[in-house]
Design a protein around this motif. Structure first.
Motif, PDB file in Angstrom:
ATOM      1  N   MET A   1       0.842  -1.167   0.000  1.00 13.89           N
ATOM      2  CA  MET A   1       0.000   0.000   0.000  1.00 13.89           C
ATOM      3  C   MET A   1       0.895   1.241   0.000  1.00 13.89           C
ATOM      4  SD  MET A   1      -2.877   1.182   2.775  1.00 13.89           S
ATOM      5  CE  MET A   1      -3.594  -0.425   2.763  1.00 13.89           C
ATOM      6  N   ARG A   2       0.615   2.138  -0.921  1.00 18.49           N
ATOM      7  CA  ARG A   2       1.368   3.391  -0.964  1.00 18.49           C
ATOM      8  C   ARG A   2       0.715   4.406  -0.031  1.00 18.49           C
ATOM      9  NH1 ARG A   2       1.415   5.811  -6.426  1.00 18.49           N
ATOM     10  NH2 ARG A   2      -0.768   5.459  -6.098  1.00 18.49           N
ATOM     11  N   ASN A   3       1.497   5.382   0.386  1.00 19.14           N
ATOM     12  CA  ASN A   3       0.931   6.409   1.255  1.00 19.14           C
ATOM     13  C   ASN A   3       1.661   7.729   1.055  1.00 19.14           C
ATOM     14  OD1 ASN A   3       3.052   6.858   3.485  1.00 19.14           O
ATOM     15  ND2 ASN A   3       2.924   4.619   3.340  1.00 19.14           N
ATOM     16  N   ARG A   4       1.038   8.787   1.560  1.00 21.76           N
ATOM     17  CA  ARG A   4       1.594  10.143   1.454  1.00 21.76           C
ATOM     18  C   ARG A   4       2.122  10.629   2.800  1.00 21.76           C
ATOM     19  NH1 ARG A   4      -2.636  13.913   0.136  1.00 21.76           N
ATOM     20  NH2 ARG A   4      -0.913  15.323  -0.168  1.00 21.76           N
ATOM     21  N   LEU A   5       2.384   9.720   3.699  1.00 26.46           N
ATOM     22  CA  LEU A   5       2.745  10.091   5.059  1.00 26.46           C
ATOM     23  C   LEU A   5       3.995  10.974   5.123  1.00 26.46           C
ATOM     24  CD1 LEU A   5       1.770   9.740   7.930  1.00 26.46           C
ATOM     25  CD2 LEU A   5       3.176   7.705   8.101  1.00 26.46           C
ATOM     26  N   LYS A   6       5.023  10.626   4.381  1.00 31.50           N
ATOM     27  CA  LYS A   6       6.262  11.404   4.409  1.00 31.50           C
ATOM     28  C   LYS A   6       6.027  12.828   3.929  1.00 31.50           C
ATOM     29  CE  LYS A   6      11.096  11.192   3.076  1.00 31.50           C
ATOM     30  NZ  LYS A   6      12.136  10.373   2.437  1.00 31.50           N
ATOM     31  N   VAL A   7       5.262  12.982   2.870  1.00 33.17           N
ATOM     32  CA  VAL A   7       4.966  14.307   2.323  1.00 33.17           C
ATOM     33  C   VAL A   7       4.134  15.119   3.312  1.00 33.17           C
ATOM     34  CG1 VAL A   7       3.721  15.533   0.489  1.00 33.17           C
ATOM     35  CG2 VAL A   7       5.126  13.543  -0.071  1.00 33.17           C
ATOM     36  N   LEU A   8       3.108  14.496   3.871  1.00 27.60           N
ATOM     37  CA  LEU A   8       2.243  15.192   4.826  1.00 27.60           C
ATOM     38  C   LEU A   8       3.029  15.613   6.062  1.00 27.60           C
ATOM     39  CD1 LEU A   8      -0.880  12.883   4.522  1.00 27.60           C
ATOM     40  CD2 LEU A   8      -0.647  15.208   3.635  1.00 27.60           C
ATOM     41  N   ARG A   9       3.916  14.754   6.507  1.00 26.19           N
ATOM     42  CA  ARG A   9       4.748  15.066   7.668  1.00 26.19           C
ATOM     43  C   ARG A   9       5.692  16.223   7.345  1.00 26.19           C
ATOM     44  NH1 ARG A   9       9.734  13.661   8.738  1.00 26.19           N
ATOM     45  NH2 ARG A   9       9.855  11.981   7.223  1.00 26.19           N
ATOM     46  N   ALA A  10       6.313  16.186   6.177  1.00 24.33           N
ATOM     47  CA  ALA A  10       7.256  17.239   5.777  1.00 24.33           C
ATOM     48  C   ALA A  10       6.546  18.590   5.615  1.00 24.33           C
ATOM     49  CB  ALA A  10       7.951  16.842   4.484  1.00 24.33           C
ATOM     50  N   GLU A  11       5.321  18.565   5.118  1.00 23.37           N
ATOM     51  CA  GLU A  11       4.565  19.809   4.961  1.00 23.37           C
ATOM     52  C   GLU A  11       4.352  20.507   6.302  1.00 23.37           C
ATOM     53  OE1 GLU A  11       1.887  18.606   1.041  1.00 23.37           O
ATOM     54  OE2 GLU A  11       0.946  18.631   3.023  1.00 23.37           O
TER      55      GLU A  11
ATOM     56  N   MET B   1      -7.876  14.551   6.994  1.00 23.84           N
ATOM     57  CA  MET B   1      -8.236  14.214   5.617  1.00 23.84           C
ATOM     58  C   MET B   1      -8.749  12.781   5.549  1.00 23.84           C
ATOM     59  SD  MET B   1      -4.423  13.947   3.822  1.00 23.84           S
ATOM     60  CE  MET B   1      -4.523  15.652   3.468  1.00 23.84           C
ATOM     61  N   PRO B   2      -9.544  12.494   4.518  1.00 20.21           N
ATOM     62  CA  PRO B   2     -10.054  11.123   4.379  1.00 20.21           C
ATOM     63  C   PRO B   2      -8.898  10.113   4.256  1.00 20.21           C
ATOM     64  CG  PRO B   2     -11.166  12.604   2.857  1.00 20.21           C
ATOM     65  CD  PRO B   2     -10.021  13.366   3.464  1.00 20.21           C
ATOM     66  N   ILE B   3      -9.138   8.945   4.763  1.00 22.56           N
ATOM     67  CA  ILE B   3      -8.107   7.899   4.743  1.00 22.56           C
ATOM     68  C   ILE B   3      -7.628   7.607   3.316  1.00 22.56           C
ATOM     69  CG2 ILE B   3      -9.681   5.912   4.648  1.00 22.56           C
ATOM     70  CD1 ILE B   3      -7.893   4.646   6.847  1.00 22.56           C
ATOM     71  N   GLU B   4      -8.532   7.750   2.348  1.00 29.51           N
ATOM     72  CA  GLU B   4      -8.188   7.482   0.951  1.00 29.51           C
ATOM     73  C   GLU B   4      -7.213   8.510   0.392  1.00 29.51           C
ATOM     74  OE1 GLU B   4     -11.335   7.922   2.017  1.00 29.51           O
ATOM     75  OE2 GLU B   4     -12.281   5.966   1.802  1.00 29.51           O
ATOM     76  N   GLN B   5      -7.092   9.662   1.032  1.00 35.36           N
ATOM     77  CA  GLN B   5      -6.134  10.677   0.576  1.00 35.36           C
ATOM     78  C   GLN B   5      -4.757  10.473   1.201  1.00 35.36           C
ATOM     79  OE1 GLN B   5      -7.705  14.609   1.103  1.00 35.36           O
ATOM     80  NE2 GLN B   5      -9.272  14.323  -0.465  1.00 35.36           N
ATOM     81  N   VAL B   6      -4.687   9.635   2.216  1.00 36.20           N
ATOM     82  CA  VAL B   6      -3.406   9.329   2.851  1.00 36.20           C
ATOM     83  C   VAL B   6      -2.854   8.012   2.321  1.00 36.20           C
ATOM     84  CG1 VAL B   6      -2.212   8.921   5.042  1.00 36.20           C
ATOM     85  CG2 VAL B   6      -4.125  10.539   4.954  1.00 36.20           C
ATOM     86  N   PHE B   7      -3.721   7.026   2.180  1.00 36.20           N
ATOM     87  CA  PHE B   7      -3.314   5.689   1.751  1.00 36.20           C
ATOM     88  C   PHE B   7      -3.963   5.329   0.425  1.00 36.20           C
ATOM     89  CE2 PHE B   7      -3.054   5.838   6.333  1.00 36.20           C
ATOM     90  CZ  PHE B   7      -1.782   5.345   6.561  1.00 36.20           C
ATOM     91  N   VAL B   8      -3.162   4.753  -0.459  1.00 37.84           N
ATOM     92  CA  VAL B   8      -3.648   4.357  -1.781  1.00 37.84           C
ATOM     93  C   VAL B   8      -3.302   2.890  -2.005  1.00 37.84           C
ATOM     94  CG1 VAL B   8      -3.507   4.796  -4.265  1.00 37.84           C
ATOM     95  CG2 VAL B   8      -3.236   6.685  -2.646  1.00 37.84           C
ATOM     96  N   GLU B   9      -4.320   2.105  -2.276  1.00 37.77           N
ATOM     97  CA  GLU B   9      -4.085   0.690  -2.541  1.00 37.77           C
ATOM     98  C   GLU B   9      -3.395   0.540  -3.886  1.00 37.77           C
ATOM     99  OE1 GLU B   9      -6.582  -3.477  -2.480  1.00 37.77           O
ATOM    100  OE2 GLU B   9      -7.638  -1.617  -2.860  1.00 37.77           O
TER     101      GLU B   9
END
Length: 70
Positions: free
Chosen positions: A1-11, A54-62
């Protein structure tokens, strides 16, 4: 599963340790999630989505699975 966690954290200019503290997990867990080596539990995924408001789908992408039976 891909995610945007690193980007969101850096922002937010948070370190992995700061994010881990906010989520009540270890820094190693945050690191493993960011690198895609660990998929969080459903409850942790929801906790992350609430933290970033944000919705979970915007953080995690299957990731799409290719059909090998063609």
């Amino acid at each position: 599963m891909r995610n945007r966690l690193k980007v969101l954290r850096a922002e937010r200019d948070w370190t992995q340790a700061e994010l881990a503290d906010r989520l009540k997990v270890s820094r190693q867990t945050v690191n493993a999630i960011e690198k895609g080596k660990y998929d969080p539990s459903l409850s942790l995924a929801f906790k992350i989505s609430r933290l970033f408001d944000m919705p979970i789908e915007q953080v995690f992408v299957e990731e799409k699975i290719t059909n090998l039976e063609q």
